[in-house]
Design a protein around this motif. Structure first.
Motif, PDB file in Angstrom:
ATOM      1  N   ILE A 234       9.042  77.723 -15.759  1.00 40.72           N
ATOM      2  CA  ILE A 234       9.509  77.992 -14.063  1.00 40.72           C
ATOM      3  C   ILE A 234      10.167  79.396 -14.620  1.00 40.72           C
ATOM      4  O   ILE A 234      10.199  79.888 -15.345  1.00 40.72           O
ATOM      5  N   ASP A 235       9.997  80.218 -13.506  1.00 40.70           N
ATOM      6  CA  ASP A 235      10.643  81.635 -13.714  1.00 40.70           C
ATOM      7  C   ASP A 235      12.257  81.348 -12.857  1.00 40.70           C
ATOM      8  O   ASP A 235      12.742  80.897 -12.200  1.00 40.70           O
ATOM      9  N   VAL A 236      13.186  81.663 -13.922  1.00 47.23           N
ATOM     10  CA  VAL A 236      14.445  81.023 -13.924  1.00 47.23           C
ATOM     11  C   VAL A 236      15.404  81.445 -12.996  1.00 47.23           C
ATOM     12  O   VAL A 236      16.147  81.108 -12.481  1.00 47.23           O
ATOM     13  N   GLU A 237      14.946  82.764 -13.509  1.00 48.03           N
ATOM     14  CA  GLU A 237      16.176  83.664 -12.247  1.00 48.03           C
ATOM     15  C   GLU A 237      15.585  83.252 -11.387  1.00 48.03           C
ATOM     16  O   GLU A 237      16.949  83.774 -10.329  1.00 48.03           O
ATOM     17  N   THR A 243      18.903  78.774  -5.612  1.00 45.94           N
ATOM     18  CA  THR A 243      20.162  78.238  -5.635  1.00 45.94           C
ATOM     19  C   THR A 243      21.690  78.531  -5.298  1.00 45.94           C
ATOM     20  O   THR A 243      22.527  78.114  -4.737  1.00 45.94           O
ATOM     21  N   ASP A 244      22.128  79.685  -5.341  1.00 50.97           N
ATOM     22  CA  ASP A 244      22.392  80.859  -4.955  1.00 50.97           C
ATOM     23  C   ASP A 244      22.299  81.349  -3.236  1.00 50.97           C
ATOM     24  O   ASP A 244      23.217  81.821  -2.581  1.00 50.97           O
ATOM     25  N   ALA A 248      20.275  77.173  -0.082  1.00 46.87           N
ATOM     26  CA  ALA A 248      20.804  75.861  -0.588  1.00 46.87           C
ATOM     27  C   ALA A 248      22.106  75.785  -0.976  1.00 46.87           C
ATOM     28  O   ALA A 248      21.896  74.407  -1.469  1.00 46.87           O
ATOM     29  N   ARG A 249      22.667  76.303  -0.487  1.00 45.67           N
ATOM     30  CA  ARG A 249      24.186  76.000  -1.117  1.00 45.67           C
ATOM     31  C   ARG A 249      24.563  75.321   0.589  1.00 45.67           C
ATOM     32  O   ARG A 249      25.629  74.729   0.182  1.00 45.67           O
ATOM     33  N   LEU A 352      15.600  72.706  -2.010  1.00 43.41           N
ATOM     34  CA  LEU A 352      15.731  71.731  -3.347  1.00 43.41           C
ATOM     35  C   LEU A 352      17.046  72.168  -4.722  1.00 43.41           C
ATOM     36  O   LEU A 352      17.872  70.911  -5.403  1.00 43.41           O
ATOM     37  N   PRO A 353      17.032  73.060  -4.817  1.00 41.79           N
ATOM     38  CA  PRO A 353      17.920  73.613  -5.635  1.00 41.79           C
ATOM     39  C   PRO A 353      19.425  73.505  -5.349  1.00 41.79           C
ATOM     40  O   PRO A 353      20.365  72.726  -5.810  1.00 41.79           O
ATOM     41  N   GLY A 354      20.328  72.946  -3.998  1.00 43.22           N
ATOM     42  CA  GLY A 354      21.349  72.520  -3.443  1.00 43.22           C
ATOM     43  C   GLY A 354      21.422  71.273  -4.148  1.00 43.22           C
ATOM     44  O   GLY A 354      22.564  70.469  -3.958  1.00 43.22           O
ATOM     45  N   LEU A 355      20.310  70.693  -3.102  1.00 40.77           N
ATOM     46  CA  LEU A 355      20.300  68.924  -3.737  1.00 40.77           C
ATOM     47  C   LEU A 355      20.080  68.801  -5.186  1.00 40.77           C
ATOM     48  O   LEU A 355      21.053  68.132  -5.941  1.00 40.77           O
TER      49      LEU A 355
END
Length: 473
Positions: A234-237, A243-244, A248-249, A352-355
């Motif tokens: 995945i593209d981690v960055e 996520t930020d 997501a927050r 999804l990143p927030g979950l």
């Protein structure tokens, strides 16, 4: 720099990388080379509207420097190529589900016909120094069809799903022509070392191929192909930036507030029989039965995005999941606690990143999977100071890269329940150590590494362009 031509069943706009998938992986190289992406438009033309087998309407549009070329398929071609052979034969067999395969002889004819159609439409669009990268199980014979038309370009292929062992592969009528077709490529890539071993054993035992050195090159059918493992990332960055981001927050804060007294487990999957969803729910039921301390404490949020629900096998699993969720909630739930939150729809990727971050446990337990990027996204979204724990099927390709996850056999319901209990009770120090190790792996082998390592290997592969015409399969 040579232009990259990507060929896949579906085409994505590389400017819209937030959609994930291949668009994220290929955006940089396509944009830098002014590349082309070629594939099916997703549209089906009925016979009454002029849709004829072996013919297609072609569309071209620009997406910045990238040319997008798509074909509309006739109903007959779509049903035989996409529904019949790709998803009715190759998908179940490659996921070890022979019992669900439909070996109707008419499907393979449609599969070949559409690959020939793709080759005829693509060949005139190619420039002399183009590099062609073909993706996934829908287009295994495409290079052979291009070679039959005289195409001498460097062509690579990547299989995104698992490759089964030779005895399972041999159950496909005429299985040998599929493997023979792979020898029309210069480089063939697989998700895992396990899949690569299956290929090696098949070509040696079934095709009588000769190994050339120790770099993955094989000789058979008057062709040489190089086969290697390139685990996709995945593209981690990009995912950490998601996520930020506000969506997501907001999701994280909502989950943390709503479930302040409970520990969340999360599963995010397409509704597919390969994902092990009934086994996962049974393992959660076993957790509540064997470890009563998790009652009124642990909640499983299971997202199952709709997928091919006009197929009987998918309808059956949908009904089974609904029944299991109802049974678990009925037998264990309280007035203020629902053990399973089952969501049968797609959740927007930015949420999804927030979950993931709000969840103590990520449950990724497919019965078989080529890679599974949800596992990597779950890791990327975690708070390093208080990370969640990944419970991961040993039968997912990603398990080769993440030995510090809690690896389970999804068929072992009791064993999976025990692993979930361990994840829920794991001290923070151990969670941090495991997460740090996993983050190092997914950062090193990210999606950009995957793309560049494949293309670099393809560029160095000993391309074999001879005057001998390639015989159409």
């Amino acid at each position: 720099m040579s232009r990259l031509v990507v060929v896949s069943n579906r085409v994505a706009d590389p400017r819209k990388t937030a959609a994930g998938g291949l668009a994220v992986a290929l955006a940089d190289v396509l944009n830098s080379t002014g590349g082309m992406w070629f594939g099916w438009s997703g549209k089906v033309i009925e016979a009454a509207d002029g849709g004829k087998p072996g013919e297609a309407r072609q569309h071209t549009q620009q997406a910045g420097p990238v040319k997008l070329v798509t074909l509309d398929l006739s109903r007959e071609d779509h049903d035989a190529f996409y529904v019949g052979y790709s998803n009715g034969v190759l998908w179940p067999v490659f996921h070890y589900r022979l019992d669900l395969a439909d070996f109707d002889a008419g499907y393979v004819a449609g599969y070949r016909r559409v690959n020939q159609l793709f080759a005829r439409k693509l060949k005139p669009l190619l420039q002399p120094d183009d590099v062609v990268w073909v993706h996934d199980y829908h287009l295994i014979p495409l290079a052979a069809e291009l070679r039959a038309l005289g195409c001498g370009h460097r062509i690579g292929y990547f299989l995104h799903i698992p490759l089964p062992p030779s005895l399972i592969m041999a159950a496909i009528p005429g299985h040998d022509w599929l493997i023979r077709a792979l020898f029309a490529y210069d480089l063939v890539g697989f998700q895992s070392r396990g899949d690569l071993r299956h290929f090696d054993r098949y070509v040696e035992a079934e095709a009588g191929a000769q190994r050339l050195g120790d770099d993955g090159r094989w000789r058979a059918f008057n062709r040489t192909v190089q086969a290697c493992a390139f685990p996709i990332g995945i593209d981690v960055e990009e995912f950490q930036a998601l996520t930020d981001a506000p969506e997501a927050r907001e999701m994280f804060e909502r989950m943390r507030k709503e479930y302040s007294r409970r520990k969340l487990l999360v599963g995010v999957d397409r509704l597919d029989y390969s994902k092990g969803l009934p086994q996962r729910l049974k393992a959660f039921r076993e957790l509540l039965k064997s470890y009563p301390e998790h009652r009124d404490s642990a909640t499983l949020i299971q997202i199952a995005s709709p997928s091919r629900e006009d197929v009987t096998a998918y309808t059956d699993i949908l009904h089974e999941l609904e029944s299991l969720c109802g049974s678990i909630n009925g037998n264990f739930g309280e007035l203020d606690w629902m053990p399973v939150r089952y969501i049968h729809r797609t959740v927007a990727r930015p949420r999804l990143p927030g979950l993931y971050r709000a969840s103590r446990v990520g449950v990724v337990t497919p019965l078989r999977d080529g890679m599974n990027l949800v596992a990597k996204e779950f890791i990327a979204a975690q708070d390093p100071a208080d990370p969640g724990v990944l419970v991961l099927s040993r039968f997912a390709g990603v398990a080769e890269q993440l030995p510090d996850a809690l690896l389970v056999n999804p068929y072992d319901i009791e064993g999976t329940a025990n692993a979930i209990h361990l994840a829920l009770t794991m001290p923070v120090e151990e969670r941090r150590v495991r997460h740090q190790s996993q983050m190092a792996v997914i950062k090193k082998y990210d999606v950009h590494w995957w793309c560049q390592s494949f293309l670099d290997t393809l560029a160095k592969a000993e391309a074999e362009v001879t005057g001998t015409p390639w015989l159409r399969l």
